[in-house]
Write a protein that holds these residues in place. Structure first.
Motif, PDB file in Angstrom:
ATOM      1  N   SER A 111       0.832  -1.212   0.000  1.00 11.82           N
ATOM      2  CA  SER A 111       0.000   0.000   0.000  1.00 11.82           C
ATOM      3  C   SER A 111       0.864   1.259   0.000  1.00 11.82           C
ATOM      4  N   CYS A 112       2.014   1.200   0.680  1.00 11.31           N
ATOM      5  CA  CYS A 112       2.912   2.355   0.720  1.00 11.31           C
ATOM      6  C   CYS A 112       3.512   2.615  -0.664  1.00 11.31           C
ATOM      7  N   VAL A 113       3.873   1.531  -1.376  1.00 11.92           N
ATOM      8  CA  VAL A 113       4.430   1.692  -2.721  1.00 11.92           C
ATOM      9  C   VAL A 113       3.398   2.325  -3.649  1.00 11.92           C
ATOM     10  N   ARG A 114       2.180   1.846  -3.569  1.00 10.17           N
ATOM     11  CA  ARG A 114       1.128   2.400  -4.444  1.00 10.17           C
ATOM     12  C   ARG A 114       0.906   3.884  -4.160  1.00 10.17           C
ATOM     13  N   GLU A 115       0.896   4.212  -2.887  1.00  5.87           N
ATOM     14  CA  GLU A 115       0.708   5.603  -2.478  1.00  5.87           C
ATOM     15  C   GLU A 115       1.849   6.475  -3.014  1.00  5.87           C
ATOM     16  N   ALA A 116       3.082   6.007  -2.837  1.00  4.44           N
ATOM     17  CA  ALA A 116       4.249   6.797  -3.256  1.00  4.44           C
ATOM     18  C   ALA A 116       4.312   6.920  -4.777  1.00  4.44           C
ATOM     19  N   ALA A 117       3.987   5.844  -5.471  1.00  2.00           N
ATOM     20  CA  ALA A 117       4.076   5.856  -6.938  1.00  2.00           C
ATOM     21  C   ALA A 117       3.066   6.824  -7.542  1.00  2.00           C
ATOM     22  N   ALA A 118       2.007   7.068  -6.829  1.00  2.00           N
ATOM     23  CA  ALA A 118       0.975   7.974  -7.339  1.00  2.00           C
ATOM     24  C   ALA A 118       1.361   9.435  -7.137  1.00  2.00           C
ATOM     25  N   ASP A 119       2.417   9.654  -6.361  1.00  3.81           N
ATOM     26  CA  ASP A 119       2.871  11.017  -6.084  1.00  3.81           C
ATOM     27  C   ASP A 119       4.046  11.334  -7.010  1.00  3.81           C
ATOM     28  N   ALA A 120       3.824  12.238  -7.949  1.00  2.00           N
ATOM     29  CA  ALA A 120       4.835  12.527  -8.982  1.00  2.00           C
ATOM     30  C   ALA A 120       6.131  13.084  -8.401  1.00  2.00           C
ATOM     31  N   ARG A 121       6.112  13.538  -7.141  1.00  2.00           N
ATOM     32  CA  ARG A 121       7.334  14.097  -6.553  1.00  2.00           C
ATOM     33  C   ARG A 121       8.188  13.050  -5.858  1.00  2.00           C
ATOM     34  N   GLN A 122       7.674  11.837  -5.731  1.00  2.00           N
ATOM     35  CA  GLN A 122       8.444  10.792  -5.047  1.00  2.00           C
ATOM     36  C   GLN A 122       9.488  10.189  -5.979  1.00  2.00           C
ATOM     37  N   LEU A 123      10.712  10.093  -5.511  1.00  4.62           N
ATOM     38  CA  LEU A 123      11.794   9.515  -6.301  1.00  4.62           C
ATOM     39  C   LEU A 123      12.225   8.159  -5.746  1.00  4.62           C
ATOM     40  N   LEU A 124      11.853   7.886  -4.511  1.00  4.51           N
ATOM     41  CA  LEU A 124      12.186   6.620  -3.856  1.00  4.51           C
ATOM     42  C   LEU A 124      13.665   6.259  -4.022  1.00  4.51           C
ATOM     43  N   GLY A 125      14.497   7.232  -3.726  1.00  9.60           N
ATOM     44  CA  GLY A 125      15.936   6.989  -3.719  1.00  9.60           C
ATOM     45  C   GLY A 125      16.611   7.068  -5.070  1.00  9.60           C
ATOM     46  N   HIS A 126      15.865   7.378  -6.114  1.00 11.05           N
ATOM     47  CA  HIS A 126      16.440   7.447  -7.455  1.00 11.05           C
ATOM     48  C   HIS A 126      16.756   8.893  -7.837  1.00 11.05           C
ATOM     49  N   ASP A 127      17.721   9.053  -8.734  1.00  7.39           N
ATOM     50  CA  ASP A 127      18.110  10.398  -9.183  1.00  7.39           C
ATOM     51  C   ASP A 127      16.948  11.106  -9.865  1.00  7.39           C
ATOM     52  N   ARG A 128      16.233  10.347 -10.632  1.00  2.00           N
ATOM     53  CA  ARG A 128      15.096  10.926 -11.337  1.00  2.00           C
ATOM     54  C   ARG A 128      13.963   9.914 -11.328  1.00  2.00           C
ATOM     55  N   ARG A 129      12.783  10.427 -11.561  1.00  2.16           N
ATOM     56  CA  ARG A 129      11.630   9.556 -11.555  1.00  2.16           C
ATOM     57  C   ARG A 129      11.624   8.712 -12.829  1.00  2.16           C
ATOM     58  N   PRO A 130      11.428   7.396 -12.701  1.00  2.00           N
ATOM     59  CA  PRO A 130      11.375   6.565 -13.910  1.00  2.00           C
ATOM     60  C   PRO A 130      10.079   6.843 -14.678  1.00  2.00           C
ATOM     61  N   ARG A 131      10.085   6.446 -15.927  1.00  2.45           N
ATOM     62  CA  ARG A 131       8.884   6.652 -16.738  1.00  2.45           C
ATOM     63  C   ARG A 131       7.698   5.904 -16.116  1.00  2.45           C
ATOM     64  N   ARG A 132       8.006   4.737 -15.576  1.00  2.00           N
ATOM     65  CA  ARG A 132       7.006   3.934 -14.869  1.00  2.00           C
ATOM     66  C   ARG A 132       7.667   3.311 -13.647  1.00  2.00           C
ATOM     67  N   TRP A 133       6.915   3.208 -12.577  1.00  4.28           N
ATOM     68  CA  TRP A 133       7.376   2.402 -11.450  1.00  4.28           C
ATOM     69  C   TRP A 133       6.879   0.985 -11.657  1.00  4.28           C
ATOM     70  N   VAL A 134       7.702   0.037 -11.279  1.00  2.00           N
ATOM     71  CA  VAL A 134       7.253  -1.350 -11.270  1.00  2.00           C
ATOM     72  C   VAL A 134       7.196  -1.813  -9.818  1.00  2.00           C
ATOM     73  N   LEU A 135       6.088  -2.426  -9.471  1.00  2.00           N
ATOM     74  CA  LEU A 135       5.885  -2.952  -8.120  1.00  2.00           C
ATOM     75  C   LEU A 135       6.085  -4.466  -8.181  1.00  2.00           C
ATOM     76  N   VAL A 136       7.050  -4.944  -7.420  1.00  2.00           N
ATOM     77  CA  VAL A 136       7.301  -6.384  -7.359  1.00  2.00           C
ATOM     78  C   VAL A 136       6.951  -6.857  -5.948  1.00  2.00           C
ATOM     79  N   THR A 137       6.080  -7.853  -5.866  1.00  2.00           N
ATOM     80  CA  THR A 137       5.768  -8.416  -4.558  1.00  2.00           C
ATOM     81  C   THR A 137       6.454  -9.775  -4.444  1.00  2.00           C
ATOM     82  N   THR A 138       6.926 -10.073  -3.227  1.00  2.73           N
ATOM     83  CA  THR A 138       7.718 -11.282  -3.028  1.00  2.73           C
ATOM     84  C   THR A 138       7.515 -11.832  -1.617  1.00  2.73           C
ATOM     85  N   GLY A 139       7.732 -13.114  -1.487  1.00  2.46           N
ATOM     86  CA  GLY A 139       7.636 -13.733  -0.170  1.00  2.46           C
ATOM     87  C   GLY A 139       8.885 -13.506   0.656  1.00  2.46           C
ATOM     88  N   GLY A 140       9.994 -13.179  -0.017  1.00  2.00           N
ATOM     89  CA  GLY A 140      11.246 -12.978   0.714  1.00  2.00           C
ATOM     90  C   GLY A 140      12.263 -12.271  -0.151  1.00  2.00           C
TER      91      GLY A 140
END
Ligand SMILES: [Zn+2]
Length: 145
Positions: A81-110
């Motif tokens: 839910s946090c990833v979805r929230e952040a990805a919807a905010d155009a100002r979030q970079l999530l540690g990257h130099d620039r915002r990617p054209r698209r964010w990819v959300l990967v879910t994993t068990g570990g």
């Protein structure tokens, strides 16, 4: 229905809440930088890189399309839910130099924490039992009527 994460105690930069993993112990906050100590803390203590609270399964990684292909992520694990929230905010970079054209959300068990190959290099994360990959489309901001 789950409550949206409470981010009210996180610092704001440029009008957007800075993720937990991007704030150092002195309170310096920058969207474009993952604080290594925080990234490691997220992995070892199993806390979310965005809201800083305990992770639930499955964990989610936000990344660029390249990171999703390589299966290796700069940003530490998060709540989906946090990833979805952040990805919807155009100002979030999530540690990257620039915002990617698209964010990819990967879910994993570990995941594995990958230590830097060179001294002082960043850590990264490898999901090891990927459940799903989803390209997140930018949410169009609704025009005010
Ligand atoms: Zn979270």
């Amino acid at each position: 229905m789950s409550n949206p994460p409470d981010l009210s105690d996180r610092p704001l930069v440029g009008g957007s809440v800075v993720p937990f993993a991007c704030v150092d112990d002195d309170g310096h906050a920058a969207h474009e930088r993952v604080v290594k100590a925080r990234a490691i803390q997220c992995a070892l203590s199993r806390i979310c890189g965005i809201c800083g609270r305990v992770l639930t399964r499955p964990v989610a990684f936000p990344g660029t399309p390249d990171e999703a292909i390589d299966g290796e992520f700069l940003f530490p694990p998060c709540h989906e839910s946090c990833v979805r929230e952040a990805a919807a905010d155009a100002r979030q970079l999530l540690g990257h130099d620039r915002r990617p054209r698209r964010w990819v959300l990967v879910t994993t068990g570990g995941f594995d924490l990958v230590r830097p190959t060179r001294r002082g290099g960043p850590v990264s994360f490898r999901p090891n039992s990927v459940l799903d990959r989803e390209t997140l489309l930018e949410r169009e901001s609704a025009p005010h009527s």
